[in-house]
Scaffold this active site. Sequence first.
Site, PDB file in Angstrom:
ATOM      1  N   ALA A 227       1.838   7.432  -2.293  1.00  0.00           N
ATOM      2  CA  ALA A 227       2.796   8.249  -3.056  1.00  0.00           C
ATOM      3  C   ALA A 227       4.226   7.940  -2.647  1.00  0.00           C
ATOM      4  CB  ALA A 227       2.489   9.729  -2.870  1.00  0.00           C
TER       5      ALA A 227
ATOM      6  N   LYS B 182       6.877   5.788   2.559  1.00  0.00           N
ATOM      7  CA  LYS B 182       7.704   4.738   3.176  1.00  0.00           C
ATOM      8  C   LYS B 182       8.580   4.044   2.133  1.00  0.00           C
ATOM      9  CE  LYS B 182       4.677   4.141   7.077  1.00  0.00           C
ATOM     10  NZ  LYS B 182       3.636   5.101   6.632  1.00  0.00           N
TER      11      LYS B 182
ATOM     12  N   CYS C 293      -1.762   3.732  10.916  1.00  0.00           N
ATOM     13  CA  CYS C 293      -1.564   4.961  11.694  1.00  0.00           C
ATOM     14  C   CYS C 293      -2.798   5.146  12.572  1.00  0.00           C
ATOM     15  CB  CYS C 293      -1.272   6.166  10.810  1.00  0.00           C
ATOM     16  SG  CYS C 293      -2.407   6.426   9.469  1.00  0.00           S
TER      17      CYS C 293
ATOM     18  N   CYS D 229       0.881  -1.188   0.000  1.00  0.00           N
ATOM     19  CA  CYS D 229       0.000   0.000   0.000  1.00  0.00           C
ATOM     20  C   CYS D 229       0.909   1.225   0.000  1.00  0.00           C
ATOM     21  CB  CYS D 229      -0.886   0.002   1.237  1.00  0.00           C
ATOM     22  SG  CYS D 229      -1.870  -1.493   1.433  1.00  0.00           S
TER      23      CYS D 229
HETATM   24  C1  LIG Z   1      -1.885   4.503   4.827  1.00  0.00           C
HETATM   25  S1  LIG Z   1      -1.999   4.763   3.144  1.00  0.00           S
HETATM   26  C2  LIG Z   1      -0.376   4.412   2.596  1.00  0.00           C
HETATM   27  C3  LIG Z   1       0.603   5.491   2.846  1.00  0.00           C
HETATM   28  C4  LIG Z   1       1.983   5.259   2.257  1.00  0.00           C
HETATM   29  N1  LIG Z   1       2.489   3.936   2.513  1.00  0.00           N
HETATM   30  C5  LIG Z   1       2.984   6.292   2.773  1.00  0.00           C
HETATM   31  O1  LIG Z   1       3.827   5.960   3.609  1.00  0.00           O
HETATM   32  O2  LIG Z   1       2.875   7.438   2.329  1.00  0.00           O
HETATM   33  C6  LIG Z   1      -2.881   3.368   2.582  1.00  0.00           C
HETATM   34  C7  LIG Z   1      -2.877   3.167   1.093  1.00  0.00           C
HETATM   35  O3  LIG Z   1      -3.580   1.968   0.812  1.00  0.00           O
HETATM   36  C8  LIG Z   1      -4.103   2.106  -0.481  1.00  0.00           C
HETATM   37  N2  LIG Z   1      -5.078   1.035  -0.722  1.00  0.00           N
HETATM   38  C9  LIG Z   1      -6.392   1.003  -0.421  1.00  0.00           C
HETATM   39  N3  LIG Z   1      -6.929  -0.164  -0.818  1.00  0.00           N
HETATM   40  C10 LIG Z   1      -5.939  -0.884  -1.365  1.00  0.00           C
HETATM   41  C11 LIG Z   1      -5.871  -2.180  -1.974  1.00  0.00           C
HETATM   42  N4  LIG Z   1      -6.952  -2.951  -2.067  1.00  0.00           N
HETATM   43  N5  LIG Z   1      -4.685  -2.608  -2.428  1.00  0.00           N
HETATM   44  C12 LIG Z   1      -3.575  -1.808  -2.324  1.00  0.00           C
HETATM   45  N6  LIG Z   1      -3.595  -0.580  -1.778  1.00  0.00           N
HETATM   46  C13 LIG Z   1      -4.752  -0.122  -1.307  1.00  0.00           C
HETATM   47  C14 LIG Z   1      -4.634   3.515  -0.487  1.00  0.00           C
HETATM   48  O4  LIG Z   1      -4.807   3.981  -1.803  1.00  0.00           O
HETATM   49  C15 LIG Z   1      -3.556   4.244   0.290  1.00  0.00           C
HETATM   50  O5  LIG Z   1      -2.621   4.832  -0.571  1.00  0.00           O
END
Ligand SMILES: C[S@@+](CC[C@H](N)C(=O)[O-])C[C@H]1O[C@@H](n2cnc3c(N)ncnc32)[C@H](O)[C@@H]1O
Length: 388
Positions: A208, A211, A330, A205
Amino acid sequence: MTPAARVQAAIDVLDLVIEAARSNGAPADRLISEWFRVRRWAGSGDRRAVRELAYRAIRACGEIPATGRAAMLRVAQGDPQLAALFDGSRHAPAPIEPGEAVAAAGVAPEWLMRRLADSGVERPEALLDRAPLDIRVNTLKSGILDLPEGAEKGVAPHGWRYPPETRIEQSRAYLDGVIEVQDAGSQLTCDVVAARPGETVIDLCAGAGGKTLALAAAMENVGRLVACDADRARLQRLPPRAERAGATCIETLLLDANREMQALEPLVGAADAVLVDAPCSGTGTWRRNPEARWRLTDKQLERYVAIQARLLDVAATLVTQGGRLIFVTCSLLDAEGADQAAGFLARHPDWRAELPALPAGTPRGAGLRLSPSTDETDGFFVARFVRL
Ligand SMILES: C[S@@+](CC[C@H](N)C(=O)[O-])C[C@H]1O[C@@H](n2cnc3c(N)ncnc32)[C@H](O)[C@@H]1O
């Protein structure tokens, strides 16, 4: 703008924020920017002051206030100078009527306060502190480290801390990709992945890439780092960031939500480590985004919990024997932390949890919790599972 006119402007902005929170509309930051975009005569001092006032009111009210004025009156009750600006002069708010409705003070809606208490969260008011500006030094960029002034060493190995509102984006170090803005807690969760040069690592996930960039640095650009997300727009923001950071080992992979395995099939059993930085309620990020607590519902929380469990199961198929799966949210709610980790271990008897060793955090269930109240980071839950 006069000080009193700024108060009325903040009240007007708050009305928009309240309406948007009720109807799942645009976030407060965007509404404030748009409000000023059509009021070009307002100067940067006005913008800062109005924004500051609006956020003070958002932080002060646990439940959605009835009106912007009721929210601002809540702040004015503890600030006589602010109350005195309700004087009815030109562009100022009308004088305060005796017995006028004032929004209730509080940290969060009642149901969320209960959930936080059940999750053992101490001093929940710290969730609304103003967050400092944390940066991570990007070890992919060599050379003399010339940090902008005002930095204090942070808790994360490559982390430094600046006061809130420090502007870093125009500094040479930022423009050259030598530093990245990243909360200390977020940096520490990346350390739990312990990505090494030569490994195959999947950031399931990635968004942008906040991480992902830290993982690329840990891998010294050697190996394969696959950054996945189901949101095309977010994922598209990653390559330019990677270029600025000098991260060359990243490939992006767009997933179809609910059909993630279609694109992931070639990676089954291939990863040394998979990071699941799952979508969540964001209760750990209220310091930056305090109005989020007005928007969350128990139904949404249930949906997050369900998708987290599903993504954990997807991730487990990608890890090679002896490899690791790191689960991060988070959030400070056990439903998205300790309970989720326990559920994973119950569904997957061929995995065991290893308590992450970090210079901050408190053990919670099979993982570790980082919290604004005890660690002065954003709130996170992080668990590390190893495939037997
Ligand atoms: C907490 S955010 C990730 C933040 C990112 N890792 C960072 O450090 O900036 C969760 C992410 O999960 C993605 N997401 C939601 N459903 C998903 C899926 N089924 N498969 C993969 N990613 C998904 C969202 O689009 C979002 O970008």
